[in-house]
Design a protein around this motif. Structure first.
Motif, PDB file in Angstrom:
ATOM      1  N   THR A 184       0.839  -1.205   0.000  1.00 14.59           N
ATOM      2  CA  THR A 184       0.000   0.000   0.000  1.00 14.59           C
ATOM      3  C   THR A 184       0.870   1.249   0.000  1.00 14.59           C
ATOM      4  N   ASP A 185       1.937   1.252   0.818  1.00  9.87           N
ATOM      5  CA  ASP A 185       2.851   2.407   0.858  1.00  9.87           C
ATOM      6  C   ASP A 185       3.504   2.631  -0.502  1.00  9.87           C
ATOM      7  N   PHE A 186       3.972   1.555  -1.150  1.00 13.78           N
ATOM      8  CA  PHE A 186       4.601   1.682  -2.468  1.00 13.78           C
ATOM      9  C   PHE A 186       3.604   2.163  -3.511  1.00 13.78           C
ATOM     10  N   GLU A 187       2.376   1.668  -3.443  1.00 11.71           N
ATOM     11  CA  GLU A 187       1.342   2.122  -4.384  1.00 11.71           C
ATOM     12  C   GLU A 187       1.065   3.598  -4.192  1.00 11.71           C
ATOM     13  N   ASN A 188       1.002   4.050  -2.939  1.00 12.82           N
ATOM     14  CA  ASN A 188       0.764   5.474  -2.663  1.00 12.82           C
ATOM     15  C   ASN A 188       1.923   6.327  -3.165  1.00 12.82           C
ATOM     16  N   GLU A 189       3.153   5.873  -2.946  1.00  7.64           N
ATOM     17  CA  GLU A 189       4.330   6.588  -3.446  1.00  7.64           C
ATOM     18  C   GLU A 189       4.292   6.672  -4.967  1.00  7.64           C
ATOM     19  N   ASN A 190       3.933   5.574  -5.604  1.00  3.63           N
ATOM     20  CA  ASN A 190       3.874   5.517  -7.056  1.00  3.63           C
ATOM     21  C   ASN A 190       2.824   6.495  -7.577  1.00  3.63           C
ATOM     22  N   THR A 191       1.694   6.558  -6.909  1.00  6.38           N
ATOM     23  CA  THR A 191       0.627   7.481  -7.322  1.00  6.38           C
ATOM     24  C   THR A 191       1.096   8.918  -7.206  1.00  6.38           C
ATOM     25  N   VAL A 192       1.773   9.234  -6.099  1.00  5.37           N
ATOM     26  CA  VAL A 192       2.284  10.595  -5.894  1.00  5.37           C
ATOM     27  C   VAL A 192       3.312  10.937  -6.955  1.00  5.37           C
ATOM     28  N   LYS A 193       4.210  10.008  -7.258  1.00  8.02           N
ATOM     29  CA  LYS A 193       5.243  10.252  -8.277  1.00  8.02           C
ATOM     30  C   LYS A 193       4.616  10.447  -9.664  1.00  8.02           C
ATOM     31  N   ASN A 194       3.570   9.663  -9.960  1.00  5.27           N
ATOM     32  CA  ASN A 194       2.907   9.798 -11.258  1.00  5.27           C
ATOM     33  C   ASN A 194       2.190  11.141 -11.359  1.00  5.27           C
TER      34      ASN A 194
END
Length: 98
Positions: A85-95
């Motif tokens: 979940t943390d990695f998905e959230n980071e990925n969303t923020v980066k995108n």
């Protein structure tokens, strides 16, 4: 019915059958020693039932070990889900930043 209760029931039935066969064999040995085929057959069945008993014991032990492994894996699995979940959230923020 719970699997532990089923195992207990099956093991008690198996023990009861073994006892009845043993008592019958001993009775034959005492009263009709010439009935060697029946006596040997009862003895062979007792050995087979002992093998089945040992197999049930081994399967029960394996089942308990797997249960402990699963219980130990639950917190690890929960932690890994948090990491995903943390990695998905980071990925969303980066995108969004791109």
């Amino acid at each position: 019915m719970d699997i532990a209760l089923q195992l207990l029931l099956v093991k008690s039935k198996l023990q009861s059958i073994k006892t009845r066969i043993r008592l019958t064999r001993e009775d034959l040995e005492a009263k009709k020693p010439n009935a060697t085929a029946f006596i040997q057959g009862a003895h062979d069945v007792e050995l087979d039932l002992t093998e089945i008993e040992k197999t049930i014991y081994d399967l029960e032990r394996e089942m308990r070990m797997r249960g402990r492994e699963m219980n130990n894996a639950i917190p690890i699995n929960g932690h890994q889900k948090e990491n995903i979940t943390d990695f998905e959230n980071e990925n969303t923020v980066k995108n969004l930043d791109l």
